[in-house]
Design a protein around this motif. Sequence first.
Motif, mmCIF file in Angstrom:
data_model
loop_
_atom_site.group_PDB
_atom_site.id
_atom_site.type_symbol
_atom_site.label_atom_id
_atom_site.label_comp_id
_atom_site.label_asym_id
_atom_site.label_seq_id
_atom_site.Cartn_x
_atom_site.Cartn_y
_atom_site.Cartn_z
ATOM 1 N N UNK A 36 -8.086 -8.949 4.736
ATOM 2 C CA UNK A 36 -7.165 -7.978 5.306
ATOM 3 C C UNK A 36 -6.133 -7.502 4.304
ATOM 4 N N UNK A 37 -5.641 -8.424 3.472
ATOM 5 C CA UNK A 37 -4.618 -8.057 2.491
ATOM 6 C C UNK A 37 -5.193 -7.149 1.416
ATOM 7 N N UNK A 38 -6.379 -7.495 0.902
ATOM 8 C CA UNK A 38 -6.968 -6.653 -0.133
ATOM 9 C C UNK A 38 -7.354 -5.288 0.427
ATOM 10 N N UNK A 39 -7.913 -5.255 1.625
ATOM 11 C CA UNK A 39 -8.275 -3.975 2.236
ATOM 12 C C UNK A 39 -7.051 -3.076 2.370
ATOM 13 N N UNK A 40 -5.956 -3.648 2.806
ATOM 14 C CA UNK A 40 -4.706 -2.887 2.954
ATOM 15 C C UNK A 40 -4.204 -2.388 1.609
ATOM 16 N N UNK A 41 -4.004 -3.284 0.656
ATOM 17 C CA UNK A 41 -3.316 -2.917 -0.576
ATOM 18 C C UNK A 41 -4.163 -2.077 -1.524
ATOM 19 N N UNK A 42 -5.463 -2.199 -1.431
ATOM 20 C CA UNK A 42 -6.341 -1.390 -2.268
ATOM 21 C C UNK A 42 -6.637 -0.034 -1.644
ATOM 22 N N UNK A 43 -6.824 0.017 -0.349
ATOM 23 C CA UNK A 43 -7.401 1.206 0.278
ATOM 24 C C UNK A 43 -6.383 2.149 0.906
ATOM 25 N N UNK A 44 -5.227 1.637 1.288
ATOM 26 C CA UNK A 44 -4.231 2.464 1.966
ATOM 27 C C UNK A 44 -3.134 2.877 1.001
ATOM 28 N N UNK A 45 -2.591 4.070 1.190
ATOM 29 C CA UNK A 45 -1.649 4.634 0.230
ATOM 30 C C UNK A 45 -0.667 5.532 0.973
ATOM 31 N N UNK A 46 0.545 5.030 1.232
ATOM 32 C CA UNK A 46 1.567 5.848 1.883
ATOM 33 C C UNK A 46 2.040 6.944 0.935
ATOM 34 N N UNK A 47 2.230 6.599 -0.333
ATOM 35 C CA UNK A 47 2.669 7.567 -1.327
ATOM 36 C C UNK A 47 1.479 8.034 -2.161
ATOM 37 N N UNK A 48 1.670 9.147 -2.862
ATOM 38 C CA UNK A 48 0.632 9.596 -3.781
ATOM 39 C C UNK A 48 -0.258 10.696 -3.255
ATOM 40 N N UNK A 49 0.030 11.203 -2.046
ATOM 41 C CA UNK A 49 -0.702 12.355 -1.498
ATOM 42 C C UNK A 49 -2.210 12.128 -1.423
ATOM 43 N N UNK A 50 -2.605 10.958 -0.926
ATOM 44 C CA UNK A 50 -4.023 10.659 -0.748
ATOM 45 C C UNK A 50 -4.409 10.983 0.696
ATOM 46 N N UNK A 51 -5.342 11.921 0.924
ATOM 47 C CA UNK A 51 -5.733 12.261 2.294
ATOM 48 C C UNK A 51 -6.220 11.029 3.056
ATOM 49 N N UNK A 52 -5.928 10.966 4.341
ATOM 50 C CA UNK A 52 -6.308 9.793 5.123
ATOM 51 C C UNK A 52 -7.823 9.634 5.166
ATOM 52 N N UNK A 53 -8.572 10.737 5.105
ATOM 53 C CA UNK A 53 -10.033 10.630 5.095
ATOM 54 C C UNK A 53 -10.519 9.917 3.834
ATOM 55 N N UNK A 54 -9.845 10.165 2.707
ATOM 56 C CA UNK A 54 -10.201 9.487 1.462
ATOM 57 C C UNK A 54 -9.851 8.004 1.547
ATOM 58 N N UNK A 55 -8.704 7.690 2.131
ATOM 59 C CA UNK A 55 -8.321 6.294 2.307
ATOM 60 C C UNK A 55 -9.330 5.572 3.203
#
Length: 251
Positions: A143-162
């Motif tokens: 769960x921790x790796x999935x969160x920290x690697x895949x999710x990005x509040x900053x940096x303008x990454x589209x949610x579909x890409x995340x």
Amino acid sequence: MIEEPLTGGNVTESVVRVGDTVRRSRGAGSAFASRVLVHLESVGFAHAPRFLGVDEQGRDVLDFVPGRTTDHPSQRAVGAYRLGARMLKALHEATAGHALAGSEECVIHGDPGPYNTVFREGLPVVLIDWDAARPGRAIDDVGFMAWTWCLQVEGNVPIAEQAAHLREFSDGYGNGYGSAYGGGYGDVEPERLIEAMLRRQAEVAVSEAAKATDERLSPQRRRHAKAAAAWAADHRRLVEENRCVLLSALE
């Protein structure tokens, strides 16, 4: 010896490079971490630095692994998320049933974020900073790796890409990961993965908020704790607001 400070750490008091080695101040988790690293080397686990002992200043000595950490998907190559997940799974398999795991499923890294991973040419090669390693449940690391690697509040990454990164990560770790422990606790199902991320985010937000007001800690550590608590809370809201999108990608 020429000591070159290594930047990026927020918890360890001092980390420097000396030739082909890294010297780290020892903390509460250092003794256990060194035992884990020795075991991993003995079984041929290729994704951790080698523990080389303690120097005359009482610092842990590790071999230096060239590369860089990452903080944005643009710095990672195709296949990075799948490979990172496989590295994590290999750790869990290498420690399942070992005395180091005690009565738990395996040894977990505890903080397997991309900031604790050395990348070369955009692909992960080694997990570093093992001071949070401990006996635990594999799903908490997942769960921790999935969160920290895949999710990005900053940096303008589209949610579909995340969401696509989360799917790649999940596929890399693989459903049915319980087989490494005799099938004791089932698959990483989409809902279970989402709940694991939310749980770890809540745990980090609470623990770091407490550290932010702990006068026994250094000002630098308290500042980091305040930022980390906000970071975890922001990512928890991201998951809650986009839960359907993330689940759809995982199914």
